[in-house]
Design a protein around this motif. Structure first.
Motif, PDB file in Angstrom:
ATOM      1  N   SER A 219       0.839  -1.194   0.000  1.00 42.26           N
ATOM      2  CA  SER A 219       0.000   0.000   0.000  1.00 42.26           C
ATOM      3  C   SER A 219       0.876   1.247   0.000  1.00 42.26           C
ATOM      4  O   SER A 219       1.990   1.240   0.513  1.00 42.26           O
ATOM      5  CB  SER A 219      -0.906   0.005   1.236  1.00 42.26           C
ATOM      6  N   LEU A 242      -4.313   3.321   4.611  1.00 47.00           N
ATOM      7  CA  LEU A 242      -4.688   1.931   4.313  1.00 47.00           C
ATOM      8  C   LEU A 242      -4.408   1.032   5.503  1.00 47.00           C
ATOM      9  O   LEU A 242      -5.167   0.091   5.780  1.00 47.00           O
ATOM     10  CB  LEU A 242      -3.941   1.437   3.083  1.00 47.00           C
ATOM     11  N   GLU A 266      -6.541   1.495  -4.033  1.00 46.85           N
ATOM     12  CA  GLU A 266      -5.580   0.688  -3.278  1.00 46.85           C
ATOM     13  C   GLU A 266      -6.282  -0.301  -2.353  1.00 46.85           C
ATOM     14  O   GLU A 266      -5.774  -1.404  -2.115  1.00 46.85           O
ATOM     15  CB  GLU A 266      -4.642   1.608  -2.492  1.00 46.85           C
ATOM     16  N   THR A 270      -5.851  -4.683  -2.648  1.00 49.85           N
ATOM     17  CA  THR A 270      -5.407  -5.504  -1.533  1.00 49.85           C
ATOM     18  C   THR A 270      -5.868  -6.948  -1.651  1.00 49.85           C
ATOM     19  O   THR A 270      -5.126  -7.880  -1.320  1.00 49.85           O
ATOM     20  CB  THR A 270      -5.927  -4.907  -0.205  1.00 49.85           C
TER      21      THR A 270
END
Length: 399
Positions: A219, A242, A266, A270
């Motif tokens: 991240s 994040l 983002e 993940t």
């Protein structure tokens, strides 16, 4: 409802009836109606029961199938119906006791065996009905990808996409009609102009090579990956955000005040089970968010053009909420009253006014406060010095 399922889903290979196991053959022989795409019906030849061609697009055949309850019905699908196949789509419309499934070898398994690739270390993508941009997060040297494609023209589109991304040196193996009498294997480089024509069904094994930029796995990707008008959560703060959002499988994020969409994008990068909705009142920025998401391979990001809290009404409920801009007392009051107990909230405050609001909310609701101060080295006369960014107060709480 009888104990025996009325619907049987059979995974069919390119060798037709030859590849069916005993259970699949028994179900097919007992069927009163067989429903399948024309190509699959051609693979099994003449049957003693009624046959119906599945229409295109696929969704148009579901109501027809459901109207056949009370009959013994077989649906023919390709390979393993529950790996980028029709199985999961059909199962969503049925009770579990209504159906059973007999899978055949998947295209991924056949391709991996032919290539000698370890399937658990190979990226498997169904791109027959999805954009090629879903490849983007996986493009890095030595990565191996098996991708299902819709037709022969998609092979040329894939070659062009890889070349434009800087991975034209990638080795492509085009695999047509795997496991059947029409099986054909063609090797070429992504940056070579393919003179051959390719026919469905096909997949392509990609051994990625080249000097193109690889999207980092951690991240806090560099800001340059996102098109922006300057409204973006910058890289160091994004990494911290994040971490505070702490995504878990199958969670849904509301990104309120999307800006360039970097947080929502983002979040989705993940894990493939995650969902996200980005709310952005500026139409130009909302369009940019959607473009960024598509380019970086997470076109599943939902973008809502509108201001919170009004734009939040009627949306699928989140487990996590991020407020990157536009935090007001009205918005916070709406979230407190509408969201389920335990929903996680992270808010970044930049101005003194929003910082005061966050401090009051933390005093009332609890949670964690941290202050993020980031400085970068920049020229200072003939030497260099530290230039500080605006400090950010970050509040994390479970409502």
């Amino acid at each position: 409802m009888s104990e025996t399922p009325w619907l049987t889903i059979i995974g069919l290979g390119e060798d037709g009836l030859k590849g069916l196991g005993p259970a699949s053959r028994t179900a097919l022989e007992a069927a009163e109606i067989v429903m399948a795409p024309p190509r699959h019906l051609a693979l099994v030849g003449d049957l003693s029961c009624e046959t119906r061609a599945w229409p295109a697009p696929f969704a148009e055949g579901i109501d027809t199938l459901l109207s056949l309850r009370g009959n013994r019905v077989v649906v023919l699908a390709s390979g393993d119906p529950f790996w980028f196949g029709a199985g999961a789509t059909l199962a969503r419309h049925l009770e579990r006791e209504e159906w059973c499934s007999f899978p055949g070898p998947s295209s991924f398994s056949l391709a991996a065996n032919l290539m000698g690739w370890s399937l658990e270390r190979t990226v498997c993508l169904g791109l027959h009905a999805a954009p090629l941009t879903r490849l983007r997060p996986h493009l890095a040297p030595d990565v191996k990808i098996i991708a299902l494609l819709r037709d022969g023209e998609a092979v040329r589109e894939l070659s062009a996409y890889l070349s434009d991304a800087g991975f034209g040196a990638s080795a492509l193996t085009v695999l047509e009609a795997l496991g059947g009498p029409r099986e054909r294997v063609t090797n070429l480089r992504a940056d070579a102009v393919a003179t051959e024509s390719f026919e469905h069904p096909l997949c392509v094994a990609v051994d990625v090579a080249g000097g193109g930029p690889a999207l980092p796995l951690a991240s806090g990707r560099p800001d340059g990956w996102f098109e922006t008008d300057g409204q973006i959560t910058k890289q160091p703060v994004r990494a911290m955000t994040l971490s505070a959002l702490a995504p878990r499988p199958f969670e849904h994020l509301w990104d309120i005040g999307g800006g360039s969409g970097s947080i929502g994008i983002e979040w989705l990068l993940t894990h493939p089970t995650l969902e996200a909705t980005s709310f952005e009142p500026n139409p130009e920025r909302a369009a940019r968010i959607a473009a960024n998401a598509a380019r970086l391979g997470v076109d599943r990001l939902k973008v809502v053009t509108g201001a919170a809290p009004d734009a939040l009404a009627g949306q699928n409920e989140p487990q996590v909420v991020f407020i990157g801009g536009g935090l007001t007392g009205e918005l916070l009051h709406w979230l407190e009253g509408k969201l389920a107990k335990g929903t996680r909230l992270v808010a970044n405050a930049v101005t003194l006014e929003t910082e005061a609001l966050v401090l009051e909310a933390q005093h009332r609701l609890g949670g964690t406060l941290i202050r993020l101060d980031v400085s970068r080295s920049e020229p200072l006369g003939p030497k260099r010095g530290w230039k500080a960014s605006y400090p950010i107060v970050q509040w994390s709480v479970s409502l």
